[in-house]
Design an enzyme around this catalytic site. Sequence first.
Site, PDB file in Angstrom:
ATOM      1  N   ASP A   9       0.817  -1.220   0.000  1.00  0.00           N
ATOM      2  CA  ASP A   9       0.000   0.000   0.000  1.00  0.00           C
ATOM      3  C   ASP A   9       0.848   1.267   0.000  1.00  0.00           C
ATOM      4  O   ASP A   9       0.488   2.274  -0.620  1.00  0.00           O
ATOM      5  CB  ASP A   9      -0.916   0.035   1.224  1.00  0.00           C
ATOM      6  CG  ASP A   9      -2.007  -1.018   1.192  1.00  0.00           C
ATOM      7  OD1 ASP A   9      -2.189  -1.657   0.138  1.00  0.00           O
ATOM      8  OD2 ASP A   9      -2.676  -1.210   2.225  1.00  0.00           O
ATOM      9  N   ARG A  18       1.275  12.349  -5.878  1.00  0.00           N
ATOM     10  CA  ARG A  18       1.425  13.210  -7.055  1.00  0.00           C
ATOM     11  C   ARG A  18       0.401  12.898  -8.140  1.00  0.00           C
ATOM     12  O   ARG A  18       0.438  13.502  -9.212  1.00  0.00           O
ATOM     13  CB  ARG A  18       2.843  13.070  -7.622  1.00  0.00           C
ATOM     14  CG  ARG A  18       3.941  13.607  -6.714  1.00  0.00           C
ATOM     15  CD  ARG A  18       3.866  15.095  -6.502  1.00  0.00           C
ATOM     16  NE  ARG A  18       4.106  15.826  -7.741  1.00  0.00           N
ATOM     17  CZ  ARG A  18       5.306  16.226  -8.148  1.00  0.00           C
ATOM     18  NH1 ARG A  18       6.381  15.960  -7.406  1.00  0.00           N
ATOM     19  NH2 ARG A  18       5.437  16.879  -9.275  1.00  0.00           N
ATOM     20  N   HIS A  43      -4.702  -3.220   0.254  1.00  0.00           N
ATOM     21  CA  HIS A  43      -5.978  -2.792   0.836  1.00  0.00           C
ATOM     22  C   HIS A  43      -6.630  -1.825  -0.137  1.00  0.00           C
ATOM     23  O   HIS A  43      -6.167  -0.704  -0.309  1.00  0.00           O
ATOM     24  CB  HIS A  43      -5.739  -2.126   2.194  1.00  0.00           C
ATOM     25  CG  HIS A  43      -6.997  -1.717   2.897  1.00  0.00           C
ATOM     26  ND1 HIS A  43      -6.983  -1.154   4.160  1.00  0.00           N
ATOM     27  CD2 HIS A  43      -8.305  -1.765   2.537  1.00  0.00           C
ATOM     28  CE1 HIS A  43      -8.217  -0.892   4.534  1.00  0.00           C
ATOM     29  NE2 HIS A  43      -9.037  -1.244   3.556  1.00  0.00           N
ATOM     30  N   ARG A  45      -9.194   0.546  -0.468  1.00  0.00           N
ATOM     31  CA  ARG A  45     -10.094   1.315   0.385  1.00  0.00           C
ATOM     32  C   ARG A  45     -11.196   1.952  -0.449  1.00  0.00           C
ATOM     33  O   ARG A  45     -11.046   2.216  -1.638  1.00  0.00           O
ATOM     34  CB  ARG A  45      -9.314   2.382   1.143  1.00  0.00           C
ATOM     35  CG  ARG A  45      -8.263   1.817   2.091  1.00  0.00           C
ATOM     36  CD  ARG A  45      -7.575   2.930   2.857  1.00  0.00           C
ATOM     37  NE  ARG A  45      -8.461   3.477   3.864  1.00  0.00           N
ATOM     38  CZ  ARG A  45      -8.374   3.221   5.178  1.00  0.00           C
ATOM     39  NH1 ARG A  45      -7.425   2.422   5.631  1.00  0.00           N
ATOM     40  NH2 ARG A  45      -9.213   3.763   6.023  1.00  0.00           N
ATOM     41  N   GLU A  70      -7.276  -6.968   1.060  1.00  0.00           N
ATOM     42  CA  GLU A  70      -7.929  -6.407   2.241  1.00  0.00           C
ATOM     43  C   GLU A  70      -9.018  -5.453   1.772  1.00  0.00           C
ATOM     44  O   GLU A  70      -8.790  -4.637   0.866  1.00  0.00           O
ATOM     45  CB  GLU A  70      -6.931  -5.654   3.111  1.00  0.00           C
ATOM     46  CG  GLU A  70      -5.859  -6.521   3.722  1.00  0.00           C
ATOM     47  CD  GLU A  70      -4.907  -5.740   4.606  1.00  0.00           C
ATOM     48  OE1 GLU A  70      -4.208  -6.377   5.425  1.00  0.00           O
ATOM     49  OE2 GLU A  70      -4.847  -4.499   4.478  1.00  0.00           O
ATOM     50  N   THR A 100      -4.463   4.745   9.144  1.00  0.00           N
ATOM     51  CA  THR A 100      -4.347   3.328   8.844  1.00  0.00           C
ATOM     52  C   THR A 100      -5.381   2.601   9.687  1.00  0.00           C
ATOM     53  O   THR A 100      -6.002   3.195  10.564  1.00  0.00           O
ATOM     54  CB  THR A 100      -2.922   2.816   9.151  1.00  0.00           C
ATOM     55  OG1 THR A 100      -2.810   1.438   8.748  1.00  0.00           O
ATOM     56  CG2 THR A 100      -2.592   2.929  10.626  1.00  0.00           C
ATOM     57  N   HIS A 190       0.192  -5.793  11.606  1.00  0.00           N
ATOM     58  CA  HIS A 190      -0.010  -4.395  11.988  1.00  0.00           C
ATOM     59  C   HIS A 190       1.067  -3.973  12.986  1.00  0.00           C
ATOM     60  O   HIS A 190       1.144  -4.493  14.090  1.00  0.00           O
ATOM     61  CB  HIS A 190      -1.395  -4.128  12.584  1.00  0.00           C
ATOM     62  CG  HIS A 190      -1.802  -2.684  12.438  1.00  0.00           C
ATOM     63  ND1 HIS A 190      -2.284  -2.170  11.246  1.00  0.00           N
ATOM     64  CD2 HIS A 190      -1.779  -1.650  13.293  1.00  0.00           C
ATOM     65  CE1 HIS A 190      -2.546  -0.884  11.400  1.00  0.00           C
ATOM     66  NE2 HIS A 190      -2.243  -0.542  12.632  1.00  0.00           N
TER      67      HIS A 190
END
Length: 238
Positions: A9, A18, A43, A45, A70, A100, A190
């Site tokens: 990620d 950017r 992940h 999102r 994820e 996070t 994590h």
Amino acid sequence: MATLGVNIDHIANVRQARKTVEPDPVQFAFLAELGGADSITVHLREDRRHIQDRDVFLLKETIKTKLNLEMAATEEMLEIAKKTLPDYVTLVPEKREEVTTEGGLDLKSNAQYLKNFVENLKHSNIEVSAFIDPLGEQINYSKEIGFDFIELHTGKYAELSGSEQYKELQRIIESTHLANDLGLVVNAGHGLNYNNVKKIASINNMNELNIGHSIVARALAIGLEKSVREMKSLITSN
């Protein structure tokens, strides 16, 4: 012996800063595999702050190991997973304001919804994991809902030190044993880094450790392939 899943990620974070095309996380996934990564984790999102849909599709087509997607338990993500067909999905809680993932899923309060969601993924032959805190109640619900894996949240362990960290380590060990007794495969992740990973990696029947930030941070100094090799060596040298 635990295996290593590399989360890329943060490579996408640099790209999205950017809004350009580089660095490409798909290219870095290849380098991670050269370094010994056993799987690649991303992940996707809801706000697409780092990983993009094209990354997920290209990774599925190009990586040689396994793809761990994820995602939040939403209808949008369900459809993407069913189109992409990752090797497995890890369901995680998600808040737009967080930097996070801050904690594990609350399986108890969403049990029936998650049970239906997991069944839907399994109909597409996708194995499913739950990112949870190392708590007995959450582990029991993981089994009841029908998850194949769990991923124990090691963030608290990573933040603590001394006797408090030892207590949290024992809680993770006990949680791993309980999950194994219930027939669940146990992953963890994590906050794990080059200083704290070995004690987690040495837990009996720990399946896989998902690590991203510390590997990418070290890669800025020594290169991604070498940073992955170093982490893999720490995990497998027990």
